[in-house]
Enzyme design. Structure first.
Site, mmCIF file in Angstrom:
data_model
loop_
_atom_site.group_PDB
_atom_site.id
_atom_site.type_symbol
_atom_site.label_atom_id
_atom_site.label_comp_id
_atom_site.label_asym_id
_atom_site.label_seq_id
_atom_site.Cartn_x
_atom_site.Cartn_y
_atom_site.Cartn_z
ATOM 1 N N LYS A 1 10.815 29.270 -28.790
ATOM 2 C CA LYS A 1 12.274 28.543 -27.659
ATOM 3 C C LYS A 1 10.963 27.148 -26.943
ATOM 4 O O LYS A 1 9.934 27.456 -26.495
ATOM 5 C CB LYS A 1 12.351 29.540 -26.254
ATOM 6 C CG LYS A 1 13.383 28.822 -25.609
ATOM 7 C CD LYS A 1 12.821 29.271 -24.350
ATOM 8 C CE LYS A 1 12.641 28.215 -22.943
ATOM 9 N NZ LYS A 1 12.252 26.810 -22.836
ATOM 10 N N CYS B 1 -3.325 19.480 -20.543
ATOM 11 C CA CYS B 1 -4.053 20.002 -19.809
ATOM 12 C C CYS B 1 -5.489 19.822 -19.132
ATOM 13 O O CYS B 1 -6.067 20.130 -18.765
ATOM 14 C CB CYS B 1 -3.432 21.739 -20.535
ATOM 15 S SG CYS B 1 -4.480 21.146 -22.171
ATOM 16 N N GLU C 1 -3.331 20.393 -9.751
ATOM 17 C CA GLU C 1 -3.274 20.004 -10.868
ATOM 18 C C GLU C 1 -2.307 18.918 -10.734
ATOM 19 O O GLU C 1 -0.966 19.202 -10.483
ATOM 20 C CB GLU C 1 -2.845 21.011 -12.428
ATOM 21 C CG GLU C 1 -2.908 20.177 -13.205
ATOM 22 C CD GLU C 1 -2.151 21.229 -14.521
ATOM 23 O OE1 GLU C 1 -1.078 21.767 -14.787
ATOM 24 O OE2 GLU C 1 -2.607 20.917 -15.557
ATOM 25 N N GLU D 1 -1.813 30.467 -21.894
ATOM 26 C CA GLU D 1 -2.795 28.533 -21.725
ATOM 27 C C GLU D 1 -1.604 27.572 -20.392
ATOM 28 O O GLU D 1 -0.770 27.412 -20.886
ATOM 29 C CB GLU D 1 -2.819 28.521 -23.204
ATOM 30 C CG GLU D 1 -3.649 28.924 -23.974
ATOM 31 C CD GLU D 1 -5.173 29.187 -23.727
ATOM 32 O OE1 GLU D 1 -5.931 28.265 -22.622
ATOM 33 O OE2 GLU D 1 -5.552 29.259 -24.530
HETATM 34 P P1 NAD Z 1 6.519 25.081 -17.311
HETATM 35 O O1 NAD Z 1 6.000 26.125 -17.121
HETATM 36 O O2 NAD Z 1 7.539 24.561 -16.659
HETATM 37 O O3 NAD Z 1 7.241 25.196 -19.058
HETATM 38 C C1 NAD Z 1 6.480 25.789 -20.585
HETATM 39 C C2 NAD Z 1 7.521 26.960 -20.690
HETATM 40 O O4 NAD Z 1 7.773 27.480 -20.002
HETATM 41 C C3 NAD Z 1 9.385 26.000 -20.747
HETATM 42 O O5 NAD Z 1 9.346 26.241 -22.567
HETATM 43 C C4 NAD Z 1 9.559 26.273 -20.284
HETATM 44 O O6 NAD Z 1 11.361 26.527 -20.314
HETATM 45 C C5 NAD Z 1 9.465 28.128 -19.941
HETATM 46 N N1 NAD Z 1 10.332 28.740 -18.855
HETATM 47 C C6 NAD Z 1 10.237 28.149 -17.684
HETATM 48 N N2 NAD Z 1 10.429 29.200 -17.366
HETATM 49 C C7 NAD Z 1 10.535 29.963 -17.456
HETATM 50 C C8 NAD Z 1 10.862 31.565 -17.507
HETATM 51 N N3 NAD Z 1 11.074 32.441 -15.988
HETATM 52 N N4 NAD Z 1 10.863 33.022 -18.658
HETATM 53 C C9 NAD Z 1 10.091 32.081 -19.889
HETATM 54 N N5 NAD Z 1 9.908 30.879 -19.870
HETATM 55 C C10 NAD Z 1 10.468 30.261 -19.059
HETATM 56 O O7 NAD Z 1 5.378 23.934 -17.784
HETATM 57 P P2 NAD Z 1 5.642 22.716 -18.579
HETATM 58 O O8 NAD Z 1 6.287 21.429 -17.464
HETATM 59 O O9 NAD Z 1 6.696 22.494 -20.051
HETATM 60 O O10 NAD Z 1 3.845 22.018 -18.946
HETATM 61 C C11 NAD Z 1 3.125 21.524 -18.512
HETATM 62 C C12 NAD Z 1 2.299 22.793 -17.854
HETATM 63 O O11 NAD Z 1 1.402 23.252 -19.295
HETATM 64 C C13 NAD Z 1 1.423 22.058 -17.323
HETATM 65 O O12 NAD Z 1 0.485 23.118 -16.258
HETATM 66 C C14 NAD Z 1 -0.527 22.175 -18.557
HETATM 67 O O13 NAD Z 1 -1.541 21.971 -18.126
HETATM 68 C C15 NAD Z 1 0.040 22.846 -18.883
HETATM 69 N N6 NAD Z 1 -0.557 23.216 -20.542
HETATM 70 C C16 NAD Z 1 -1.754 23.915 -20.924
HETATM 71 C C17 NAD Z 1 -2.166 23.686 -21.794
HETATM 72 C C18 NAD Z 1 -3.608 24.757 -22.277
HETATM 73 O O14 NAD Z 1 -3.480 24.737 -23.209
HETATM 74 N N7 NAD Z 1 -4.065 24.909 -21.485
HETATM 75 C C19 NAD Z 1 -1.351 22.990 -22.630
HETATM 76 C C20 NAD Z 1 -0.735 21.989 -22.917
HETATM 77 C C21 NAD Z 1 0.138 22.047 -21.008
#
Ligand code: NAD
Length: 479
Positions: free
Chosen positions: A172, A281, A380, A247
């Protein structure tokens, strides 16, 4: 316009509802129309993966090598085209987009090799005549949930090891970037995988994502995204005893000591804080600088920022593309207001920009006079915004760097071997850089953090086996 569909049990499946994928550099440009799945399709995909696992778990390493090698080769051969699609839908520059596509190809190639290198142990038993074998077996169905900021590399570093070790996948992607997910799926659909081994379900997190978390037929969930969603993943998976890996965010420090090479420090800061529009990130959002180099460093960083070209991601000469969408832009602008209200000085940037095409352009911003308790130093932001925190000496710099809820990556710019060595050992982060930006990592070694940044085994490199396999210990007494 063509509707890009979900991929379930080897077929392209429509959902009856779709969304437009908008280019953040030019909101009049529709990248494509993508199907939006609901719970029913997520459940179908999970059932297809469960069924496919029965035979796929016994697939040979050669079969899995061939699939992953095919995918890696095709991504590398099409890296310009895929990089362009990536830049168009996410907004990082074309060079960054092509770089990310290349990395995804290399990851598939790496895990093709790893499929051939699954090892075990034969150990002498403490009981006379018996022997012990320790082997690794696949887990079953893996739910792969990814964020928008690395639309092809993060899916690659989850999907490739899942398949390499004999698992099935329900993928997903984030709602903002279905284009790269679909393109990757299209390549996988021609790779020789049996039907149901790999499935794509595009849909909303609280709906499709939540279904993946809750279905008992999903054995494990690998998640990258925000801390808040990571918490929900943890709660749902723990409640039903599923394995999970998280992550999440970062608030990564770059320490600059008095003895640093100024040019190196400036490049590390500008690259780490602002490239990819600060939407990494591993971005350096806290620049912790000792007092004697502080003013020179701030002047040089500001000078360097004046030369950064913020424009359409696909335009030649652009250094920094747009913010990914309007709500992220609003969040960045909000933090710029909060920083000023907290008493930090906006030394450069922070203005919303207009360009030839209408998009979400923001001038990179540098705060000075910040301290580590301000919200801009603790939360962040995930945009092109960095805060300089002035400190007395190395000891205060290290303490400030570690004083955070996160622990993904950290960096130090110094010519002192003593301080570099001490920092590597004592920095409370999963990844530590010396005279290199906090963002930008190799693809064949472990990736991950500590504290609020990560949970569970490391991703990437051969450490990926810890998450994607389960260990079996078998005892034999020959008769
Ligand atoms: P997000 O948490 O909004 O979404 C991430 C994923 O989770 C998306 O596919 C989203 O549709 C899904 N999601 C949302 N609600 C959900 C639920 N209730 N159940 C299951 N899945 C759900 O994050 P984002 O805005 O897409 O990405 C940005 C974030 O990602 C930042 O905080 C960034 O630091 C982090 N990030 C971390 C790393 C790492 O390796 N540590 C790498 C890249 C990004």
């Amino acid at each position: 316009m063509i509707i890009h569909k979900n991929f379930i049990a080897g077929s392209w499946v429509d959902s009856g509802s779709e969304t437009e994928n908008i280019n953040p550099s030019d909101i009049s440009d529709i990248v494509g129309v993508y199907s939006r799945a609901k719970n029913d399709l997520a459940k179908q995909a999970i059932a297809a993966a469960r069924k496919a696992f029965k035979p796929w778990q016994y697939s040979t390493p050669q079969q899995r090598f061939d699939v992953l090698d095919f995918v890696g080769s095709e991504i590398l051969a099409r890296k310009e085209e895929l990089g362009r699609l990536l830049s168009r839908e996410e907004g990082k520059t074309l060079a960054e987009g092509i770089g990310e596509a290349t990395r995804a190809g290399q990851i598939f190639k790496f895990f093709a090799g790893e499929a051939l290198r699954i090892e075990g142990d034969i150990v002498s038993s403490v009981r006379p005549g018996a022997s012990v074998e320790v082997t690794r077996e696949p887990l079953g169905v893996i739910g792969v949930i990814t964020p928008w900021n690395f639309p092809i590399a993060i899916p690659a570093w989850k999907i490739a090891p899942a398949l390499a070790y004999g698992n099935c996948v329900v993928f997903k992607p984030a709602g903002l970037v279905p284009g790269c997910a679909w393109a990757l799926t299209e390549i996988l659909s021609r790779s020789g995988l049996p039907e149901g081994v790999f499935n794509l379900v595009m849909g909303r997190g609280p709906e499709v994502g939540q279904t993946i978390l809750e279905q008992s037929e999903v054995n494990a969930v690998t998640f990258t995204g925000s801390f808040a969603t990571g918490r929900q993943v943890a709660t749902a998976c723990a409640a039903r005893g599923a394995r999970f890996q998280l992550e999440m965010g970062g608030k990564n420090p770059l320490v600059v000591l008095d003895d640093a090479d100024l040019k190196t420090a400036v490049e590390c800061a500008v690259n780490g804080a602002f490239f990819s529009t600060g939407q990494r990130c591993t971005a350096s959002s806290r620049l912790i600088v000792t007092r004697d180099i502080h003013d020179k460093f701030v002047d040089a960083v500001t000078e360097r920022m004046k030369g950064l070209v913020v424009d359409n991601a696909l335009k030649e000469g652009t250094h920094i593309g747009p913010v990914v969408d309007e709500s992220q832009l609003d969040k960045d602008l909000d933090y710029l207001r909060i920083g000023r209200e907290e008493g930090a000085r906006l030394a450069y940037g922070g203005k919303r920009l207009n360009r030839d095409t209408e998009g979400f352009y923001l001038e990179p911003a540098l705060f000075t006079g910040a301290n580590n308790s301000m919200r801009i130093a603790r939360e962040e932001i995930f945009g092109p915004v960095a805060a300089v925190i002035r400190v007395k000496d190395y000891e205060e710099a290290l303490a400030t760097a570690n004083d955070t809820d996160f622990g993904l990556s950290s960096g130090i710019c110094t010519t002192s071997l003593k301080h570099a060595s001490h920092f590597k050992r004592n920095s409370d982060a999963g990844m530590v850089m010396v005279n290199l930006p906090t963002a930008g990592v190799d693809y064949h070694v472990p990736f991950g953090g500590r504290k609020g940044s990560s949970y569970g085994p490391r991703e990437q490199g051969r450490y990926a086996t810890d998450f994607y396999t389960t260990v079996k210990t078998a005892y034999t007494l020959p008769l």
